[in-house]
Write a protein that holds these residues in place. Structure first.
Motif, PDB file in Angstrom:
ATOM      1  N   LEU A 169     -36.656  32.537 -12.872  1.00  0.00           N
ATOM      2  CA  LEU A 169     -36.358  31.268 -13.651  1.00  0.00           C
ATOM      3  C   LEU A 169     -37.155  29.950 -13.092  1.00  0.00           C
ATOM      4  O   LEU A 169     -37.347  29.170 -14.235  1.00  0.00           O
ATOM      5  CB  LEU A 169     -34.737  30.863 -13.343  1.00  0.00           C
ATOM      6  CG  LEU A 169     -33.840  31.912 -13.916  1.00  0.00           C
ATOM      7  CD1 LEU A 169     -32.525  31.444 -13.112  1.00  0.00           C
ATOM      8  CD2 LEU A 169     -33.751  31.734 -15.375  1.00  0.00           C
ATOM      9  N   GLU A 170     -37.582  29.940 -12.164  1.00  0.00           N
ATOM     10  CA  GLU A 170     -38.399  28.587 -11.801  1.00  0.00           C
ATOM     11  C   GLU A 170     -39.626  28.550 -12.572  1.00  0.00           C
ATOM     12  O   GLU A 170     -39.797  27.438 -12.938  1.00  0.00           O
ATOM     13  CB  GLU A 170     -38.586  28.623 -10.131  1.00  0.00           C
ATOM     14  CG  GLU A 170     -37.264  28.486  -9.343  1.00  0.00           C
ATOM     15  CD  GLU A 170     -37.568  28.746  -7.987  1.00  0.00           C
ATOM     16  OE1 GLU A 170     -38.761  28.934  -7.424  1.00  0.00           O
ATOM     17  OE2 GLU A 170     -36.400  29.035  -7.231  1.00  0.00           O
ATOM     18  N   ALA A 196     -42.348  11.062 -17.977  1.00  0.00           N
ATOM     19  CA  ALA A 196     -41.949  12.317 -17.960  1.00  0.00           C
ATOM     20  C   ALA A 196     -42.393  13.070 -16.744  1.00  0.00           C
ATOM     21  O   ALA A 196     -42.013  14.141 -16.234  1.00  0.00           O
ATOM     22  CB  ALA A 196     -42.406  12.942 -19.220  1.00  0.00           C
ATOM     23  N   LEU A 197     -43.652  12.883 -16.583  1.00  0.00           N
ATOM     24  CA  LEU A 197     -44.435  13.542 -15.349  1.00  0.00           C
ATOM     25  C   LEU A 197     -43.738  13.210 -14.145  1.00  0.00           C
ATOM     26  O   LEU A 197     -43.531  13.827 -13.206  1.00  0.00           O
ATOM     27  CB  LEU A 197     -45.759  13.268 -15.023  1.00  0.00           C
ATOM     28  CG  LEU A 197     -46.624  14.042 -16.119  1.00  0.00           C
ATOM     29  CD1 LEU A 197     -48.073  13.538 -16.178  1.00  0.00           C
ATOM     30  CD2 LEU A 197     -46.565  15.616 -15.915  1.00  0.00           C
ATOM     31  N   SER A 198     -43.259  12.026 -14.061  1.00  0.00           N
ATOM     32  CA  SER A 198     -42.455  11.306 -12.816  1.00  0.00           C
ATOM     33  C   SER A 198     -41.112  12.121 -12.684  1.00  0.00           C
ATOM     34  O   SER A 198     -40.829  12.507 -11.575  1.00  0.00           O
ATOM     35  CB  SER A 198     -42.276   9.947 -12.825  1.00  0.00           C
ATOM     36  OG  SER A 198     -41.503   9.356 -11.957  1.00  0.00           O
ATOM     37  N   ARG A 199     -40.525  12.294 -13.893  1.00  0.00           N
ATOM     38  CA  ARG A 199     -39.301  13.107 -13.938  1.00  0.00           C
ATOM     39  C   ARG A 199     -39.488  14.423 -13.586  1.00  0.00           C
ATOM     40  O   ARG A 199     -38.541  15.243 -12.719  1.00  0.00           O
ATOM     41  CB  ARG A 199     -38.563  12.985 -15.156  1.00  0.00           C
ATOM     42  CG  ARG A 199     -37.856  11.495 -15.390  1.00  0.00           C
ATOM     43  CD  ARG A 199     -37.121  11.376 -16.456  1.00  0.00           C
ATOM     44  NE  ARG A 199     -36.349  10.020 -16.955  1.00  0.00           N
ATOM     45  CZ  ARG A 199     -35.430   9.683 -16.259  1.00  0.00           C
ATOM     46  NH1 ARG A 199     -34.869  10.553 -15.284  1.00  0.00           N
ATOM     47  NH2 ARG A 199     -34.985   8.590 -16.314  1.00  0.00           N
ATOM     48  N   VAL A 200     -40.574  15.070 -13.828  1.00  0.00           N
ATOM     49  CA  VAL A 200     -40.897  16.316 -13.630  1.00  0.00           C
ATOM     50  C   VAL A 200     -40.813  16.707 -12.023  1.00  0.00           C
ATOM     51  O   VAL A 200     -40.493  17.526 -11.650  1.00  0.00           O
ATOM     52  CB  VAL A 200     -41.885  16.939 -14.233  1.00  0.00           C
ATOM     53  CG1 VAL A 200     -42.542  18.262 -13.824  1.00  0.00           C
ATOM     54  CG2 VAL A 200     -41.871  17.222 -15.877  1.00  0.00           C
ATOM     55  N   ARG A 205     -38.896  19.113  -7.354  1.00  0.00           N
ATOM     56  CA  ARG A 205     -38.557  19.082  -5.902  1.00  0.00           C
ATOM     57  C   ARG A 205     -37.067  19.511  -5.799  1.00  0.00           C
ATOM     58  O   ARG A 205     -36.921  20.175  -4.401  1.00  0.00           O
ATOM     59  CB  ARG A 205     -38.607  17.253  -5.550  1.00  0.00           C
ATOM     60  CG  ARG A 205     -38.259  17.104  -4.131  1.00  0.00           C
ATOM     61  CD  ARG A 205     -38.431  15.636  -3.613  1.00  0.00           C
ATOM     62  NE  ARG A 205     -39.669  15.180  -3.852  1.00  0.00           N
ATOM     63  CZ  ARG A 205     -40.184  14.271  -4.746  1.00  0.00           C
ATOM     64  NH1 ARG A 205     -39.303  13.928  -5.722  1.00  0.00           N
ATOM     65  NH2 ARG A 205     -41.632  14.000  -4.883  1.00  0.00           N
ATOM     66  N   TYR A 206     -36.108  19.251  -6.348  1.00  0.00           N
ATOM     67  CA  TYR A 206     -34.793  19.762  -6.418  1.00  0.00           C
ATOM     68  C   TYR A 206     -34.855  21.309  -6.588  1.00  0.00           C
ATOM     69  O   TYR A 206     -34.359  22.105  -5.714  1.00  0.00           O
ATOM     70  CB  TYR A 206     -33.973  19.346  -7.493  1.00  0.00           C
ATOM     71  CG  TYR A 206     -32.289  19.867  -7.498  1.00  0.00           C
ATOM     72  CD1 TYR A 206     -31.565  19.674  -6.517  1.00  0.00           C
ATOM     73  CD2 TYR A 206     -32.297  20.871  -8.600  1.00  0.00           C
ATOM     74  CE1 TYR A 206     -30.302  20.158  -6.640  1.00  0.00           C
ATOM     75  CE2 TYR A 206     -30.904  21.508  -8.390  1.00  0.00           C
ATOM     76  CZ  TYR A 206     -30.126  21.230  -7.563  1.00  0.00           C
ATOM     77  OH  TYR A 206     -28.768  21.768  -7.665  1.00  0.00           O
ATOM     78  N   ALA A 207     -35.635  21.740  -7.392  1.00  0.00           N
ATOM     79  CA  ALA A 207     -35.793  23.243  -7.640  1.00  0.00           C
ATOM     80  C   ALA A 207     -36.227  23.970  -6.598  1.00  0.00           C
ATOM     81  O   ALA A 207     -35.865  25.081  -6.377  1.00  0.00           O
ATOM     82  CB  ALA A 207     -36.513  23.600  -8.982  1.00  0.00           C
ATOM     83  N   LEU A 208     -37.187  23.327  -5.894  1.00  0.00           N
ATOM     84  CA  LEU A 208     -38.019  24.119  -4.879  1.00  0.00           C
ATOM     85  C   LEU A 208     -37.063  24.148  -3.574  1.00  0.00           C
ATOM     86  O   LEU A 208     -36.909  24.914  -2.785  1.00  0.00           O
ATOM     87  CB  LEU A 208     -39.465  23.244  -4.351  1.00  0.00           C
ATOM     88  CG  LEU A 208     -40.421  23.567  -5.401  1.00  0.00           C
ATOM     89  CD1 LEU A 208     -41.511  22.324  -4.825  1.00  0.00           C
ATOM     90  CD2 LEU A 208     -40.961  24.819  -5.135  1.00  0.00           C
ATOM     91  N   PHE A 224     -28.712  17.511 -11.563  1.00  0.00           N
ATOM     92  CA  PHE A 224     -30.050  18.322 -11.993  1.00  0.00           C
ATOM     93  C   PHE A 224     -29.914  18.204 -13.459  1.00  0.00           C
ATOM     94  O   PHE A 224     -31.199  17.792 -14.079  1.00  0.00           O
ATOM     95  CB  PHE A 224     -30.045  19.619 -11.380  1.00  0.00           C
ATOM     96  CG  PHE A 224     -31.422  20.104 -11.608  1.00  0.00           C
ATOM     97  CD1 PHE A 224     -32.570  19.640 -11.530  1.00  0.00           C
ATOM     98  CD2 PHE A 224     -31.424  21.645 -12.425  1.00  0.00           C
ATOM     99  CE1 PHE A 224     -33.840  20.270 -11.608  1.00  0.00           C
ATOM    100  CE2 PHE A 224     -32.445  21.985 -12.828  1.00  0.00           C
ATOM    101  CZ  PHE A 224     -33.981  21.446 -12.300  1.00  0.00           C
ATOM    102  N   VAL A 225     -29.052  18.517 -14.091  1.00  0.00           N
ATOM    103  CA  VAL A 225     -29.106  18.662 -15.805  1.00  0.00           C
ATOM    104  C   VAL A 225     -29.177  17.284 -16.134  1.00  0.00           C
ATOM    105  O   VAL A 225     -29.857  17.295 -17.320  1.00  0.00           O
ATOM    106  CB  VAL A 225     -27.544  19.514 -16.176  1.00  0.00           C
ATOM    107  CG1 VAL A 225     -27.482  19.262 -17.639  1.00  0.00           C
ATOM    108  CG2 VAL A 225     -27.604  20.983 -15.848  1.00  0.00           C
TER     109      VAL A 225
END
Length: 372
Positions: A169-170, A196-200, A205-208, A224-225
């Motif tokens: 999923l990641e 957008a890149l800043s938000r990515v 960071r959360y996903a990792l 996160f959503v």
């Protein structure tokens, strides 16, 4: 040595019961209670041999289980035990009696020959019963070990499969997110692309961080959503119309859920709703608690390019498999196409509805808190 301890303990219990029985018999006949002690002394030799026999037999079967796996081999071991242990047990009993009565040792063979047949039969039954008990116990222990090993293997396989699914999923999430940023760059929206890149980076960071966890809270997933939808709003602008219906009193920071559970479902609504309808559409997210379960409902308008099977991509299929492994039949995830009376210009006049229902799982027991 643990089996030797249990063998001694078991036969000590037998000797205590035997002494109590002899004492009760002596009292009922009006005789002296000392006869109970004498009877116990006379049996101590045989009981000692039986404790040693039990331990050695158990040790032999446990150390070489394959050697006794066939009935013929087990029968041979049984005959060996009977042929050795019955004479030894009777000899030990005679030796104890001769020692107590101070009889000459030269008459040992003669005393053995005068033992009644019922004593031989009794020792034969004791040796046989002990053999059956030890063989049965060893078989039960091997069965339990096989069940435990199988359960451990299943648990390891489950954890590995969950790790693979989460890892699947990641990159899927990363690819789709970066693809959205690239569309901003192609459209010349460089300022929005930088934002957008800043938000990515925050999303990654959360996903990792949660990729190393088994459970997070629903509140973590909701935050996160929201960050993910803020990113999509930069891409779609006013075309993305969001509506939320949250049961704020439910306490979403108290319920555990698998990490990266909600985002693929919301992404599914974005891709098969807005993208299929040219970048305009609405997404409705509802979350509430009902008893000991919590329920999620996501609705999105179906675009003209959508098909009745829309939404059954990698994110949804992986989510189904994760829920089946973590919750079993207690997890419910259903999708359907409904007529959308409020569609107006939202594509085909239909909406895709996803409903998920999961057991309420206390976060205090499962969740390592994530700092956002």
């Amino acid at each position: 040595m643990q089996s030797l301890f249990w063998s001694l303990l078991a036969w000590s219990a037998v000797s205590i019961l035997m002494t109590a029985t002899l004492y009760a018999d002596a009292a009922r006949r009006g005789g002296s209670s000392s006869s109970a002690w004498v009877g116990l002394q006379d049996s101590l030799g045989a009981l000692g041999f039986m404790a040693l026999y039990t331990w050695l037999l158990h040790l032999c079967i446990e150390r070489w289980p394959q050697r006794w796996s066939q009935p013929r081999q087990l029968a041979g071991l049984y005959l060996l035990c009977v042929g050795v242990m019955v004479p030894l047990a009777i000899t030990a009993k005679v030796v104890v009696v001769m020692w107590r009565l101070d009889r000459p040792w030269g008459r040992l063979l003669a005393n053995l020959g005068r033992q009644e047949g019922v004593l031989w039969w009794f020792e034969f039954m004791v040796v046989t019963g002990t053999f059956a008990a030890v063989v049965g116990l060893s078989a039960w222990q091997r069965s339990r070990r096989r069940e435990r090993d199988w359960a451990l293997a299943q648990s390891d396989n489950l954890r590995l499969r969950l790790t693979l699914l989460q890892g699947q999923l990641e990159p899927h999430f990363l690819f789709n997110t970066l693809n959205g940023v690239s569309s901003l760059v192609r459209a010349g929206e460089r300022g929005q692309a930088l934002s957008a890149l800043s938000r990515v980076s925050e999303l990654l960071r959360y996903a990792l961080r949660v990729s190393r966890l088994d459970w997070v809270t629903v509140q973590d997933e909701l935050d996160f959503v929201r960050d993910y939808l803020a990113l999509q709003s930069l891409r779609f602008g006013a075309g993305l119309r969001l509506s939320w219906q949250l049961d704020e009193a439910a306490g979403w920071d108290l319920v555990a859920c698998p990490p990266l559970l909600l985002q693929p479902l919301v992404e599914n609504a974005i891709r098969h709703g807005l993208e299929a309808s040219g970048g305009a559409g609405r997404v409705h997210i509802a979350l509430h608690r009902q008893g000991e379960r919590w329920h999620l409902r996501i609705e999105n308008a179906c675009g003209e390019a959508s098909t009745p099977s829309a939404g059954h991509g990698l994110g949804l299929s992986a989510t189904r498999e994760r829920l089946a492994m973590l919750y079993g039949p207690a997890a419910q995830l259903h999708t359907r196409i409904e007529a959308d009376a409020d569609a107006e210009a939202d594509g085909t006049g239909e909406r895709f509805v996803l409903e998920m229902s999961l057991p309420w799982r206390d976060a205090s027991e499962d969740v390592e808190r994530t700092d956002r």
